[in-house]
Scaffold this active site. Sequence first.
Site, PDB file in Angstrom:
ATOM      1  N   LYS A   1     -20.230  -6.863  17.841  1.00 28.05           N
ATOM      2  CA  LYS A   1     -20.922  -6.452  16.616  1.00 28.05           C
ATOM      3  C   LYS A   1     -22.145  -7.350  16.400  1.00 28.05           C
ATOM      4  O   LYS A   1     -22.054  -8.573  16.602  1.00 28.05           O
ATOM      5  CB  LYS A   1     -19.956  -6.584  15.440  1.00 28.05           C
ATOM      6  CG  LYS A   1     -20.502  -6.104  14.100  1.00 28.05           C
ATOM      7  CD  LYS A   1     -19.443  -6.279  13.000  1.00 28.05           C
ATOM      8  CE  LYS A   1     -19.875  -5.676  11.678  1.00 28.05           C
ATOM      9  NZ  LYS A   1     -18.853  -5.846  10.618  1.00 28.05           N
TER      10      LYS A   1
ATOM     11  N   SER B   1     -17.970  -1.515   8.165  1.00 30.91           N
ATOM     12  CA  SER B   1     -19.282  -1.680   8.710  1.00 30.91           C
ATOM     13  C   SER B   1     -19.336  -1.824  10.229  1.00 30.91           C
ATOM     14  O   SER B   1     -20.418  -1.684  10.808  1.00 30.91           O
ATOM     15  CB  SER B   1     -19.931  -2.920   8.079  1.00 30.91           C
ATOM     16  OG  SER B   1     -19.227  -4.093   8.437  1.00 30.91           O
TER      17      SER B   1
ATOM     18  N   SER C   1     -13.764  -3.683   7.328  1.00 29.28           N
ATOM     19  CA  SER C   1     -14.758  -3.266   8.326  1.00 29.28           C
ATOM     20  C   SER C   1     -14.298  -3.213   9.770  1.00 29.28           C
ATOM     21  O   SER C   1     -15.031  -2.699  10.614  1.00 29.28           O
ATOM     22  CB  SER C   1     -15.991  -4.146   8.241  1.00 29.28           C
ATOM     23  OG  SER C   1     -16.790  -3.726   7.171  1.00 29.28           O
TER      24      SER C   1
HETATM   25  N1  GLN Z   1     -17.043  -1.698   2.809  1.00 30.27           N
HETATM   26  C1  GLN Z   1     -16.798  -3.015   2.297  1.00 30.27           C
HETATM   27  C2  GLN Z   1     -18.089  -3.597   1.778  1.00 30.27           C
HETATM   28  O1  GLN Z   1     -19.044  -2.918   1.812  1.00 30.27           O
HETATM   29  C3  GLN Z   1     -16.226  -3.890   3.370  1.00 30.27           C
HETATM   30  C4  GLN Z   1     -17.225  -4.244   4.398  1.00 30.27           C
HETATM   31  C5  GLN Z   1     -16.737  -5.254   5.395  1.00 30.27           C
HETATM   32  O2  GLN Z   1     -15.541  -5.418   5.591  1.00 30.27           O
HETATM   33  N2  GLN Z   1     -17.687  -5.964   5.998  1.00 30.27           N
HETATM   34  O3  GLN Z   1     -18.151  -4.694   1.348  1.00 30.27           O
END
Ligand code: GLN
Length: 504
Positions: free
Chosen positions: A84, A159, A183
């Site tokens: 990532k 994400s 995410s």
């Molecule tokens: N969707 C959640 C956020 O926007 C979690 C994102 C993540 O785990 N990086 O914060």
Amino acid sequence: MSTPTASELWQLSVAEASRLLSNREISSAELTDACLERVATVDGQISAYVTVTADLARQQAADADRRIAAGEAEYLTGIPMQIKDLLCTNGIPTTCASAMLAGYVPVYDATAVARLREQGAVLLGKGNMDEFGMGSSTENSAFFPTRNPWDTGRVPGGSSGGSAAAVAAGAAPFALGTDTGGSIRQPASFCGVTGLKPTYGRVSRYGLVAYASSLDQVGPIARDAADCALILQAIAGHDPRDATSLPDPVPDYSAALTGDISGLRLGVPSEYFAEGPGSDGMDPGVRAAVTAAIDQLAALGAEIRRVSLPTTEYALACYYIIAPSECSANLARYDGVKYGYSYQGDGQGDGDMWEAMERTRQHGFGPEVKRRIMLGAFALSSGYYDAYYHKAQQVRTLIRQDFARVFQEVDALAAPVSPVVAFPIGERADDPVRMYLVDVYTLPVNMAGLPAMSVPCGFARSNSDQGLPVGLQLIGPHLSEPNLLNIAHAYQQATDWHRHRPAI
Ligand code: GLN
């Protein structure tokens, strides 16, 4: 199994590839070429990569083949991977899918990346994501959205959407993602692959570009639990460069995969199947698939117990105070001086330092990141701190206590990862709260620092002509990764949902 042909090599799991490499039935060069070719074939349709490091990959594959020939191979030597783009890679651009970091090239590897490289894993490239990890669909990438390989009109989740989509499409045997509020698990669920968010502190955060430091954690996305065990083995363990890294010894995760779960006390939290406020409706197909998976675990010997986590309904509100608060502090470093993008003025020679900073942040950050920074700065501001940030921290303690209480009665919890399956691109993009609700069942785990997995458990057809993958979430007490991996492994030995592949 007969030796796979070149066109089948990209379909291998990490464990299969490792065995064939160590028997010298295939070379890392062949495997890496097959994966790079697969990336070239599918990435035009799914956009899972922001950077493809083909030359480096071939060079690392040649090094790996030499190491294997010298009898010095480790488990992941010669295995290709995607990382990532939130994790620093020495000499390779690390953008966090933000215009703010376009052109930023780190001078060191994140510890998790360094540990994989030391084992001789081969870097195929960097995964697309929501900007700085903020989002649930990978639509918040500053570059382009990633598409779900099961239906390219839909999101892959986020994400870590680029990582999950790549693994699902065979464009990487495995990937590293990060999970702040879901995410790793939510994109794994949307793409039909297996993901593990380890216990907070189990994997070093050194070199992970910070979003919300008390919640962020690095973990594997792969085809199955056995592969996740191999990858976690390589990346877990104490790191003196991360003060929150746990000193506890790392157990042998693969040895924990006995496939025997008889006598396991498995809790099913009623709040995770709710229709009520806080969820904009659980997809009936998700409910059916997860319920069937729990029945399957019962058939394998687990004793199912209904449990209650009453603070679940507060987790989302609490997360969206704490995560933005930490984000507003962490992202203060992007001032146009230290990293990446810097506003260079309009050529008129006017503007002072403050204007340069303001313009850098105005142009460098996307709308969701700005929204989070504003929410966080507001929650932390004097006069509001006690009402928001302090209160959220108190609620966080209650959430943690809720889990601690149920883990006196059960060994693990089973629930859906998300109330919905992959949704159409654009469907939630203009409605932040509807987007946030997608993570209602993953956020509580991060608030409590617990390990959790997403395991493919079927397909839901309710809102799609084509079935879309559903993920079963397994949650355990701190450092229970061996048990979670074993539950997932037992389930995957009895079912074949994790073997289904999108027709891309
Ligand atoms: N969707 C959640 C956020 O926007 C979690 C994102 C993540 O785990 N990086 O914060």
